[in-house]
Scaffold this active site. Structure first.
Site, PDB file in Angstrom:
ATOM      1  N   ASP A 130       0.837  -1.202   0.000  1.00 55.42           N
ATOM      2  CA  ASP A 130       0.000   0.000   0.000  1.00 55.42           C
ATOM      3  C   ASP A 130       0.870   1.250   0.000  1.00 55.42           C
ATOM      4  O   ASP A 130       1.703   1.448   0.893  1.00 55.42           O
ATOM      5  CB  ASP A 130      -0.917  -0.001   1.216  1.00 55.42           C
ATOM      6  CG  ASP A 130      -1.897   1.157   1.186  1.00 55.42           C
ATOM      7  OD1 ASP A 130      -2.930   1.030   0.497  1.00 55.42           O
ATOM      8  OD2 ASP A 130      -1.610   2.180   1.828  1.00 55.42           O
TER       9      ASP A 130
ATOM     10  N   ASP B 145      23.088   1.064  -7.689  1.00 56.86           N
ATOM     11  CA  ASP B 145      23.114  -0.265  -7.098  1.00 56.86           C
ATOM     12  C   ASP B 145      24.370  -0.969  -7.604  1.00 56.86           C
ATOM     13  O   ASP B 145      25.031  -0.536  -8.546  1.00 56.86           O
ATOM     14  CB  ASP B 145      21.844  -1.043  -7.460  1.00 56.86           C
ATOM     15  CG  ASP B 145      21.437  -2.014  -6.359  1.00 56.86           C
ATOM     16  OD1 ASP B 145      22.317  -2.440  -5.588  1.00 56.86           O
ATOM     17  OD2 ASP B 145      20.236  -2.344  -6.274  1.00 56.86           O
TER      18      ASP B 145
END
Length: 673
Positions: free
Chosen positions: A249, A375
């Site tokens: 959510d 990353d």
């Protein structure tokens, strides 16, 4: 180098009559030009550097020239000092600053930096020859040893031409699950639920408190950057990295991300000497992984948006920006089809190469001014084994591993150029400054562009006070990391995060001690300490108590990360060891099943075999028994829905939350007692 606590600052500053050593001025504060002796003296703690005197005050001679340079003047602002130092750096030093390497350790058999002592000779070369001064640590060991090792690194840094201090980063260390490349070993740090557990509790104040405690523990051992939190949304139930998120959510995740960062950085007003820089990740849409396969792998390099819901995945990052997050890490993956958001069309390359995503959207629309950190491995080559998997019988390894998705056929030089042009400031897992040097020398990048990134990196080091007080108190570290108060708060969070899914006949909380219990996945000594008698069969028990995990498959054993990650089915099936134990436990009069949910388990065929079901997101046996006996109460609500079947999982859309047709348990479900 001796322990920090065994030294005093052996300079005239310690003998100066009337010097005020207590407070000092923060690196980001103070006057930009006032040299009055009324200024309180900065307390440097231990240092190997000589001192420069001016107006009755002492300053570190970082560049060893016997003069006070503006960047050495702790009275000046972080901005002024960063600009001054930038102007003194060579091209090689600037390129080195843009590397974020892996701190090498002795006797490293993995190639990933795991071990208990740093390889100081290798670090000396990286710091003083290649000018690299940011590293991730994956080192374990007790807190005092970690702190002592860190101090040795800072001594090496003081030997460099400009005395630029080293920044040390870490993957999360305060949770239960250790997966190389996603989290780090605990080394005695207080042990909390995974971030999913904080989402289940839904208390931003608690999450902020966790961040504050983790911040203190990190700083005690010299870790000044946190490679967290994950703002990714768990909208694809099969995805391997759900356990590090705050669920599916966006509104819940946004609030939790903001609180987490405020805890680590010490508020929402920017970095200070008491901050750990938070690196929010992975910008953006990483949770919408196609078929749930993860972007560490060549076969999982795609994210997908069949529900046209990319903008929804940006919302949690708004919480990070509200908290003034210091750094953002782009995702490996890229959309499998064209995606346009707010008039910006993304390029179909890994996010670390996408100018639309980094410059137009992140810096443009959202006004982000911090450091963009790639990353790990985006500039590295991905060899044949990395692309196709190793041949049968050959174990996968990090040799030949890279994540240059969308740029697989480019040269390393081309990858660096494209990434910096896109907006990248620093390269995770890289120790190759020569490529940035070549790029400038060949006219592919301007030195002025590198200056933008170098300034941002230096500014944060100054704001954190690393130039003035880089060392830590190693003896104190062991009294901070994992202390009794922190552990008690962590244990309470473990209890609160549990979600009660089923409680037939109000079996929980259990009746008093003295009952016979059959255990699976539980330490018998813990059960006995609560007054229970452990028996050898379910039939002989009053109640069976089991700890199991969400099912998974290893669908890609010939890929490095595919061999470690949980992929595929979420359903309990015959032959699954945990499911066989659940069926066996059903022979007891009552059975209680606690399921560790790193992904949303399908419990359709577990409901009828268990009297009570508890979901956990990382918990100790002690916390579990506290809840079972009523000493603590489960307060969690599901941070994602639990599907009723794999058929419905396969039919849902990867980028849309709460969208299986008939969830067994909806998002936000949770009973109480």
């Amino acid at each position: 180098m001796k322990s920090h606590t065994q030294h005093v600052l052996k300079t005239s500053v310690m003998m100066m009559a009337g010097a005020l050593l207590a407070a000092g001025l923060a690196a980001c504060g103070g006057s930009d030009g006032d040299s009055s002796s009324s200024q309180p003296q900065q307390d440097f703690g231990y240092t190997t550097l000589s001192m420069v005197s001016q107006s009755g005050l002492q300053f570190k001679d970082m560049n060893k020239d016997g003069k006070l340079e503006p960047y050495e003047d702790w009275r000046l602002s972080a901005d002024v000092r960063a600009h001054d130092l930038l102007g003194r750096m060579t091209l090689a030093e600037k390129a080195g600053l843009m590397m974020h390497g892996t701190a090498p350790v002795l006797n490293d058999t993995t190639g990933a930096g795991t071990g208990s002592a740093y390889d100081l000779d290798a670090l000396k070369a990286l710091i003083n020859t290649q000018d690299i001064n940011t590293f991730i640590t994956r080192m374990g060991g007790d807190a005092q040893a970690m702190a002592e090792q860190y101090n040795k690194i800072q001594t090496l840094a003081e030997q460099s031409r400009l005395g630029i201090p080293v920044s040390i980063s870490s993957d999360p260390r305060n949770h239960f699950q250790y997966v190389l490349g996603a989290s780090a070993g605990g080394s005695g740090f207080s042990q909390w639920p995974e971030t999913l557990g904080f989402a289940a509790i839904g208390d931003a104040t608690l999450t902020r408190r966790f961040g504050d405690i983790a911040r203190q523990e990190y700083l005690a051992v010299g870790i000044t950057q946190a490679l967290s939190p994950q703002a990714d949304l768990a909208t694809e139930p099969r995805w391997a990295r759900i356990n590090g998120t705050f669920g599916e959510d966006a509104d819940l995740a946004k609030a939790q991300v903001q609180a987490y960062i405020e805890g680590f950085q010490g508020g929402s007003t920017g970095l200070t000497p008491s901050s750990v820089v938070a690196v929010v990740k992975h910008w953006a849409g990483y949770g919408a992984s196609k078929t749930g396969f993860d972007g560490h792998n060549y076969y999982g390099r795609f994210i997908t948006f069949p529900g046209n819901n990319f903008a929804y995945h940006l919302k949690p990052f708004e919480g990070a920006f509200a908290a003034n997050v210091g750094s953002v890490m782009p995702t490996y993956a890229f959309p499998d089809t064209s995606v346009t958001v707010d008039g910006v069309t993304l390029e179909q390359v890994g996010a670390g190469f996408d100018k639309a995503l980094l410059t137009d959207l992140l810096r443009g629309k959202y006004g982000f001014k911090g450091v963009i950190l790639s990353d790990w491995g985006i500039t590295s080559d991905c060899d044949t084994n990395c692309i196709n998997g190793t041949p049968a019988g050959v174990a996968p390894s990090f040799i030949g591993f890279g994540t240059p998705w969308g740029m697989e056929n480019a040269t390393k030089l081309q990858r660096y150029v494209k990434s910096v042009t896109a907006g990248m400031d620093q390269f995770g897992g890289a120790t190759e400054p020569e490529f940035l040097i070549q790029a400038v020398q060949q006219g592919l990048l301007t030195e002025a562009r590198l200056d933008e990134s170098v300034y941002r990196i230096l500014l944060q080091k100054f704001q954190q006070g690393l130039f003035d007080h880089p060392y830590v108190d190693a003896a104190k570290a062991k009294t901070v990391v994992g202390n009794a108060q922190f552990q008690a708060e962590a244990l309470d969070a473990q209890r609160r995060a549990m979600v009660l899914l089923q409680n037939t006949g109000n079996v929980l909380p259990l009746a008093g001690a003295g009952q016979k219990v059959w255990l699976y996945g539980v330490d018998p000594a813990v059960a006995q300490s609560y007054g229970y008698t452990v028996v050898s069969t379910p039939q002989a028990a009053d109640v069976a108590i089991l700890r199991v995990s969400t099912p998974y498959e290893t669908l890609h054993p010939n890929y490095m990360f595919g061999s470690m990650q949980h992929e595929g089915s979420l359903a309990f099936v015959d032959g699954n060891k945990d499911y066989e134990a659940i069926k066996q436990a059903a022979l007891a009069p009552k059975s209680i099943v606690s399921v560790y949910m790193d992904r949303p388990a399908i419990l359709t065929n577990v409901q009828d075999k268990a009297t009570a079901i508890l979901a956990n997101f990382g918990t100790s046996d002690v916390a579990l028994f506290d809840v079972l006996t009523g000493k603590g109460k489960p307060q969690g609500k599901l941070p994602f829905e639990l599907p009723s079947s794999m058929a419905e999982v396969e039919a849902q859309l990867e980028d849309v939350p709460h969208d299986t047709a008939h969830p067994l348990y909806p998002f936000g479900f949770g009973l109480s007692y």
